[in-house]
Design an enzyme around this catalytic site. Sequence first.
Site, PDB file in Angstrom:
ATOM      1  N   HIS A   1       0.929  -1.209   0.372  1.00  0.00           N
ATOM      2  CA  HIS A   1      -0.070  -0.055   0.132  1.00  0.00           C
ATOM      3  C   HIS A   1       0.799   1.585   0.390  1.00  0.00           C
ATOM      4  O   HIS A   1       1.854   1.252   0.220  1.00  0.00           O
ATOM      5  CB  HIS A   1      -0.908   0.007   1.337  1.00  0.00           C
ATOM      6  CG  HIS A   1      -1.838  -0.906   1.035  1.00  0.00           C
ATOM      7  ND1 HIS A   1      -2.918  -0.696   1.905  1.00  0.00           N
ATOM      8  CD2 HIS A   1      -2.369  -2.217   0.273  1.00  0.00           C
ATOM      9  CE1 HIS A   1      -3.735  -1.438   1.633  1.00  0.00           C
ATOM     10  NE2 HIS A   1      -3.888  -2.656   0.862  1.00  0.00           N
TER      11      HIS A   1
ATOM     12  N   CYS B   1      -2.114  -0.232   7.471  1.00  0.00           N
ATOM     13  CA  CYS B   1      -1.917   1.024   7.496  1.00  0.00           C
ATOM     14  C   CYS B   1      -1.851   2.023   8.769  1.00  0.00           C
ATOM     15  O   CYS B   1      -1.038   2.455   9.259  1.00  0.00           O
ATOM     16  CB  CYS B   1      -2.015   1.706   6.174  1.00  0.00           C
ATOM     17  SG  CYS B   1      -2.090   1.076   4.326  1.00  0.00           S
TER      18      CYS B   1
ATOM     19  N   CYS C   1      -6.666   2.113   5.884  1.00  0.00           N
ATOM     20  CA  CYS C   1      -6.598   0.865   6.380  1.00  0.00           C
ATOM     21  C   CYS C   1      -6.401   0.425   7.525  1.00  0.00           C
ATOM     22  O   CYS C   1      -5.365   0.525   7.922  1.00  0.00           O
ATOM     23  CB  CYS C   1      -6.734  -0.287   4.723  1.00  0.00           C
ATOM     24  SG  CYS C   1      -5.202  -1.310   5.028  1.00  0.00           S
TER      25      CYS C   1
ATOM     26  N   GLU D   1       1.111   3.891   1.736  1.00  0.00           N
ATOM     27  CA  GLU D   1       1.530   4.157   2.950  1.00  0.00           C
ATOM     28  C   GLU D   1       2.718   3.566   3.597  1.00  0.00           C
ATOM     29  O   GLU D   1       3.722   3.386   3.758  1.00  0.00           O
ATOM     30  CB  GLU D   1       0.330   4.028   4.307  1.00  0.00           C
ATOM     31  CG  GLU D   1      -0.868   5.279   3.531  1.00  0.00           C
ATOM     32  CD  GLU D   1      -1.962   4.485   3.172  1.00  0.00           C
ATOM     33  OE1 GLU D   1      -3.281   4.448   2.915  1.00  0.00           O
ATOM     34  OE2 GLU D   1      -1.277   3.867   2.156  1.00  0.00           O
TER      35      GLU D   1
END
Length: 155
Positions: A56, A89, A86, A58
């Site tokens: 992801h 993260c 999410c 992040e």
Amino acid sequence: MKMSDEFYMQKALELAKKAYEIGEAPIGAVVVKKSTGEIVGEGYNRRETDKSPIAHAEILAISDASARLGGWRLIDCELFVTLEPCPMCAGAIINSRIERVIFGAFDQKAGSCESVVNLFSLPYNHKPGVTANVLKEQCSEILSSFFKQLRESKK
């Protein structure tokens, strides 16, 4: 020199566009050292490219910042991301001690700063501040455009 939240979100949007160009969900993130205003970490969604559920934006930006700064504690740092983080993260944000999360669009399906749950409100050892809706329209538009294009290509 510290710039505006919109300035850094624009940088995250530029990274989201890179993700879009390689067929990834267009999410971008930057980690900024508050005291200097320097971008110390960058990432954009690479789950399909890297064949990894943890690639992801992040996570990649936090990893980049940790490598550049030489430690896992990102004290005096803020994370700018185009989509609400999410649970994975949000956990990485807590664990890396990021001071504030600034995001553009809300994620009604997996958002863990407010939409589905607010993990930062739970009794963890660190509670980052949150600022939402920074360049919300641009952040929402790139995601809508991507998923519309994806649906049309599957017809």
